[in-house]
Design a protein around this motif. Structure first.
Motif: not given
Length: 312
Positions: A59, A62, A213-214, A217, A221, A244-245, A248, A251-252
């Motif tokens: 988080m 990002f 990464f995107l 995400v 989601s 969302l956090p 993220a 995903s990281y």
């Protein structure tokens, strides 16, 4: 191949490379000279150790990457102002903001840009898919199907956005620098000397790319939001903003694992992101590779200096 803890970003006629607590930006000026700006960067996680924990560190990373990204984009743009703009007398609005914020104006502009970017991204990738899927709810009574439709729309918007910007000539040059960034890091990971000839041999694709990464995400989601059963527009919006956090952060962790792992599963998961990089990277020319080398060598030298200080 030896994974290295170096990340980067393409900017206007340049490349940024980051390693640990420092980053360097190399820019090819209009007169063809390469200028380098090197900065220290202390993560908020060094002050609050809680943000070194998995998920939470993603988080924070990002948000910090957005801040650094806006900062270096602003820096690179300064070299390519229209000559008429340079000579023009500051307007009343410019004078007002200079008077109010003084030396802190650049930080205020960067902060505003980050907030605006987040709001635009939320509008395009959260609000718009949510609105479209909400229109379909009468035809998709199952909430899982509604959330799946939301996710599919989000994927289509994301891919369409990348395709559209990839057609812009100025963006294509940025994507060439993006390719130079990846090829340079790939060369470093293969423990070869950072020369133009060596770097040209390597792939312009990389598993730890921001494009990967995107995409993760977006896909994550879909999985997370299909689990939560809410139907009203405002509840669905609230859930997306609250999650969302978390998305993220998750995903990281996945992108870091992809960078370390050579397993078959990791390679399969990385395939869509690598394919997508065919849109967001282009083969660079020699002069663009030279810029990437300059940025990478600068940040590596800084890391070596830090090791020498620690050893003393």
């Amino acid at each position: 191949m030896k994974p290295v803890d170096v990340g980067g970003q393409a900017v206007i006629e340049g490349v940024m490379m980051k390693k640990k607590s420092a980053y360097a930006v190399a820019i090819r000026k209009p007169d063809k000279e390469i200028v380098i700006d090197k900065k220290e960067f202390t993560s908020f996680a060094e002050k609050v150790k809680l943000f070194k924990l998995p998920i939470l560190r993603g988080m924070l990373a990002f948000v910090e990457s957005l801040i650094i990204g806006m900062r270096i984009l602003t820096y690179s743009a300064e070299f390519f102002e229209v000559e008429d703009e340079k000579d023009k007398e500051p307007g009343k609005v410019d004078k007002f903001f200079n008077k109010v914020f003084g030396d802190k104006l650049d930080k205020v502009v960067i902060g505003f840009s980050v907030v605006l970017s987040i709001l635009l991204a939320m509008g395009l990738f959260i609000l718009l898919p949510l609105f479209i899927s909400q229109l379909l709810k009468d035809y998709l009574p199952n909430p899982n199907l509604i959330n799946l439709a939301d996710g599919v729309v989000r994927v289509v918007i994301f891919l369409s956005y990348l395709k559209i910007i990839s057609l812009m000539k100025d963006i294509q040059r940025v994507f060439q620098y993006h390719g130079a960034e990846h090829k340079s890091i790939n060369c470093l990971e293969h423990e070869e000397a950072l020369t133009v000839e060596n770097i040209k041999k390597h792939s312009r694709l990389h598993k730890r790319c921001g494009t990967n990464f995107l995409l993760i995400v977006v896909m994550m989601s879909i999985i997370v939001l299909m689990i939560i059963d809410v139907r009203t527009f405002w509840l669905r919006l609230g859930v997306r903003l609250l999650c969302l956090p978390l998305i993220a952060g998750l995903s990281y962790e996945i992108i870091k694992w992809l960078g370390r792992s050579e397993s078959k599963i990791a390679k399969i998961i990385a395939v869509p992101g690598l394919w997508l990089q065919n849109l967001t990277t282009r083969e660079p020319d020699d002069s663009q590779i030279e810029v990437a080398i300059a940025a990478l060598k600068e940040v590596l030298e800084k890391d070596e200096e830090d090791h020498q200080v620690c050893a003393q």
